[in-house]
Design a protein around this motif. Structure first.
Motif, PDB file in Angstrom:
ATOM      1  N   ASP A  29     -13.301  65.836  -3.564  1.00 22.11           N
ATOM      2  CA  ASP A  29     -12.439  66.557  -2.610  1.00 22.11           C
ATOM      3  C   ASP A  29     -13.086  67.820  -2.056  1.00 22.11           C
ATOM      4  OD1 ASP A  29     -10.560  64.629  -3.019  1.00 22.11           O
ATOM      5  OD2 ASP A  29      -9.240  65.836  -4.281  1.00 22.11           O
ATOM      6  N   ARG A  30     -14.303  68.126  -2.513  1.00 22.62           N
ATOM      7  CA  ARG A  30     -15.038  69.303  -2.038  1.00 22.62           C
ATOM      8  C   ARG A  30     -14.228  70.595  -2.223  1.00 22.62           C
ATOM      9  NH1 ARG A  30     -19.564  68.012   0.976  1.00 22.62           N
ATOM     10  NH2 ARG A  30     -19.803  65.784   1.451  1.00 22.62           N
ATOM     11  N   THR A  31     -13.691  70.751  -3.409  1.00 21.81           N
ATOM     12  CA  THR A  31     -12.965  71.954  -3.772  1.00 21.81           C
ATOM     13  C   THR A  31     -13.011  72.096  -5.280  1.00 21.81           C
ATOM     14  OG1 THR A  31     -10.880  73.173  -3.485  1.00 21.81           O
ATOM     15  CG2 THR A  31     -10.700  70.831  -4.043  1.00 21.81           C
ATOM     16  N   TYR A  32     -12.579  73.214  -5.795  1.00 23.58           N
ATOM     17  CA  TYR A  32     -12.543  73.337  -7.251  1.00 23.58           C
ATOM     18  C   TYR A  32     -11.273  72.673  -7.772  1.00 23.58           C
ATOM     19  CZ  TYR A  32      -9.724  77.538  -6.215  1.00 23.58           C
ATOM     20  OH  TYR A  32      -8.782  78.422  -5.751  1.00 23.58           O
ATOM     21  N   ALA A  33     -11.410  72.005  -8.915  1.00 21.99           N
ATOM     22  CA  ALA A  33     -10.310  71.224  -9.465  1.00 21.99           C
ATOM     23  C   ALA A  33      -9.706  71.860 -10.702  1.00 21.99           C
ATOM     24  CB  ALA A  33     -10.788  69.800  -9.789  1.00 21.99           C
ATOM     25  N   MET A  34     -10.203  73.024 -11.076  1.00 21.02           N
ATOM     26  CA  MET A  34      -9.609  73.782 -12.177  1.00 21.02           C
ATOM     27  C   MET A  34      -9.290  75.186 -11.665  1.00 21.02           C
ATOM     28  SD  MET A  34     -11.034  74.619 -16.028  1.00 21.02           S
ATOM     29  CE  MET A  34     -10.789  72.922 -16.573  1.00 21.02           C
ATOM     30  N   PHE A  36      -8.965  79.070 -11.114  1.00 24.27           N
ATOM     31  CA  PHE A  36     -10.002  80.074 -11.379  1.00 24.27           C
ATOM     32  C   PHE A  36      -9.855  80.718 -12.757  1.00 24.27           C
ATOM     33  CE2 PHE A  36     -10.960  84.716 -11.017  1.00 24.27           C
ATOM     34  CZ  PHE A  36     -12.335  84.613 -11.113  1.00 24.27           C
ATOM     35  N   LEU A  37      -8.674  81.260 -13.065  1.00 27.05           N
ATOM     36  CA  LEU A  37      -8.500  81.964 -14.339  1.00 27.05           C
ATOM     37  C   LEU A  37      -8.610  81.004 -15.516  1.00 27.05           C
ATOM     38  CD1 LEU A  37      -7.933  84.582 -15.824  1.00 27.05           C
ATOM     39  CD2 LEU A  37      -5.478  84.189 -15.507  1.00 27.05           C
ATOM     40  N   ALA A  38      -8.139  79.775 -15.355  1.00 26.93           N
ATOM     41  CA  ALA A  38      -8.273  78.771 -16.419  1.00 26.93           C
ATOM     42  C   ALA A  38      -9.743  78.504 -16.717  1.00 26.93           C
ATOM     43  CB  ALA A  38      -7.570  77.479 -16.013  1.00 26.93           C
ATOM     44  N   MET A  39     -10.544  78.398 -15.666  1.00 27.79           N
ATOM     45  CA  MET A  39     -11.984  78.181 -15.838  1.00 27.79           C
ATOM     46  C   MET A  39     -12.623  79.353 -16.586  1.00 27.79           C
ATOM     47  SD  MET A  39     -14.922  77.983 -12.898  1.00 27.79           S
ATOM     48  CE  MET A  39     -14.697  79.744 -12.590  1.00 27.79           C
ATOM     49  N   VAL A  40     -12.254  80.577 -16.218  1.00 24.10           N
ATOM     50  CA  VAL A  40     -12.803  81.765 -16.870  1.00 24.10           C
ATOM     51  C   VAL A  40     -12.451  81.776 -18.356  1.00 24.10           C
ATOM     52  CG1 VAL A  40     -12.644  84.289 -16.988  1.00 24.10           C
ATOM     53  CG2 VAL A  40     -12.819  83.150 -14.766  1.00 24.10           C
ATOM     54  N   MET A  41     -11.189  81.493 -18.677  1.00 25.56           N
ATOM     55  CA  MET A  41     -10.758  81.495 -20.079  1.00 25.56           C
ATOM     56  C   MET A  41     -11.454  80.389 -20.866  1.00 25.56           C
ATOM     57  SD  MET A  41      -6.704  82.479 -19.954  1.00 25.56           S
ATOM     58  CE  MET A  41      -6.260  81.019 -19.002  1.00 25.56           C
ATOM     59  N   ASN A  42     -11.590  79.218 -20.271  1.00 21.17           N
ATOM     60  CA  ASN A  42     -12.254  78.111 -20.964  1.00 21.17           C
ATOM     61  C   ASN A  42     -13.708  78.434 -21.277  1.00 21.17           C
ATOM     62  OD1 ASN A  42      -9.952  76.589 -20.924  1.00 21.17           O
ATOM     63  ND2 ASN A  42     -10.640  75.154 -19.367  1.00 21.17           N
ATOM     64  N   ALA A  77     -20.298  75.476 -11.575  1.00 24.44           N
ATOM     65  CA  ALA A  77     -21.195  75.244 -10.435  1.00 24.44           C
ATOM     66  C   ALA A  77     -20.415  74.727  -9.227  1.00 24.44           C
ATOM     67  CB  ALA A  77     -22.290  74.251 -10.834  1.00 24.44           C
ATOM     68  N   ILE A  78     -19.458  73.825  -9.485  1.00 22.16           N
ATOM     69  CA  ILE A  78     -18.636  73.298  -8.395  1.00 22.16           C
ATOM     70  C   ILE A  78     -17.757  74.402  -7.812  1.00 22.16           C
ATOM     71  CG2 ILE A  78     -16.750  71.693  -7.847  1.00 22.16           C
ATOM     72  CD1 ILE A  78     -17.989  69.823  -9.996  1.00 22.16           C
ATOM     73  N   PHE A  79     -17.208  75.255  -8.688  1.00 28.18           N
ATOM     74  CA  PHE A  79     -16.381  76.358  -8.214  1.00 28.18           C
ATOM     75  C   PHE A  79     -17.185  77.295  -7.311  1.00 28.18           C
ATOM     76  CE2 PHE A  79     -14.768  80.674  -8.517  1.00 28.18           C
ATOM     77  CZ  PHE A  79     -13.423  80.487  -8.207  1.00 28.18           C
ATOM     78  N   VAL A  80     -18.393  77.647  -7.739  1.00 26.06           N
ATOM     79  CA  VAL A  80     -19.240  78.553  -6.948  1.00 26.06           C
ATOM     80  C   VAL A  80     -19.593  77.921  -5.605  1.00 26.06           C
ATOM     81  CG1 VAL A  80     -21.512  79.661  -6.868  1.00 26.06           C
ATOM     82  CG2 VAL A  80     -20.140  79.778  -8.948  1.00 26.06           C
ATOM     83  N   LYS A  81     -19.756  76.602  -5.594  1.00 25.53           N
ATOM     84  CA  LYS A  81     -20.118  75.902  -4.351  1.00 25.53           C
ATOM     85  C   LYS A  81     -18.945  75.828  -3.375  1.00 25.53           C
ATOM     86  CE  LYS A  81     -22.032  71.515  -2.652  1.00 25.53           C
ATOM     87  NZ  LYS A  81     -23.099  72.139  -1.835  1.00 25.53           N
ATOM     88  N   TYR A  82     -17.732  75.610  -3.894  1.00 36.19           N
ATOM     89  CA  TYR A  82     -16.597  75.317  -3.019  1.00 36.19           C
ATOM     90  C   TYR A  82     -15.482  76.364  -3.064  1.00 36.19           C
ATOM     91  CZ  TYR A  82     -18.593  70.612  -2.600  1.00 36.19           C
ATOM     92  OH  TYR A  82     -19.416  69.544  -2.353  1.00 36.19           O
TER      93      TYR A  82
END
Length: 216
Positions: A29-34, A36-42, A77-82
């Motif tokens: 989908d060319r977007t982040y799927a998690m 932002f804050l959840a990704m940081v905590m994980n 990496a996907i988050f930084v890209k999209y």
């Protein structure tokens, strides 16, 4: 293998599947799927309990943590890209990196302090379940805000629900008298079940329609 370890292993596998689906959906989908804050905590939790506080939960949990951390690197990496695909329109893009760094700077001391107060074993559980509870709220919020399944899938929803449920059973068998843990993982399961239901009713993301103007 004890029943506690069996449910713990099942939880680890369900979460690995969830992370793999998060990575796939983000790329598709060319977007982040998690969120932002959840990704940081994980990332923070898995880094701390792989390197800073090893041996919590034994070699089985250490191995699972390492796999989760590797998956998180791909998710990052996907988050930084999209990240621009779903960045708040009311914030200047120049705020992205300060916001990114600030989130890690806020989350990390809280987790370290929790371990300091409750010890490595209990601290790992408290931080993991609070992380999971916040993540459940964030996934629901992301679904409501986006209004469709962009960056989300039923595989992710079911994987998170089953990963949480099996972990909750394992933790309950380990310490059935801990009322706080019981309340937290019951609430997580309720929220994850709600997410499954709402996502199943959400419209699919129309990728072809999004791409059509660029082809014209």
């Amino acid at each position: 293998m004890s029943l506690i370890d069996a449910f713990g292993l099942a939880s680890g596998i369900f979460w690995i599947i969830t992370y793999a689906c998060v990575i796939r959906q983000g790329l598709v989908d060319r977007t982040y799927a998690m969120p932002f804050l959840a990704m940081v905590m994980n990332i923070t939790w898995e880094f701390l309990f792989t390197f800073a506080y090893p041996s919590v939960g034994g070699i089985l949990q250490e191995s699972i943590n390492a796999v989760w951390l590797a998956a998180d690197v791909a998710i990052l990496a996907i988050f930084v890209k999209y990240w621009r695909s779903d960045y708040p329109k009311n914030l200047p893009e120049s705020y992205f990196w300060p916001r990114f760094i600030f989130a890690f700077a806020m989350v990390t001391p809280v987790m370290v302090a929790t371990v300091s107060v409750f010890g490595r074993e209990n601290g790992s559980v408290y931080t993991a379940y609070i992380d999971n509870l916040i993540m459940s709220v964030l996934f629901l919020t992301m679904l409501i805000r986006r209004g469709d399944r962009r960056g989300q899938s039923m595989w992710i929803a079911w994987g998170k629900l089953l990963g949480t449920l099996t972990a909750a059973i394992s933790q309950y068998l380990y310490d059935p008298s801990n009322v706080l843990w019981l309340v937290i993982y019951i609430e997580i399961v309720v929220l994850d079940t709600l997410y499954v239901v709402l996502l199943s009713k959400a419209p699919r993301y129309q990728r072809d329609l999004q791409a059509a103007p660029a082809l014209a």
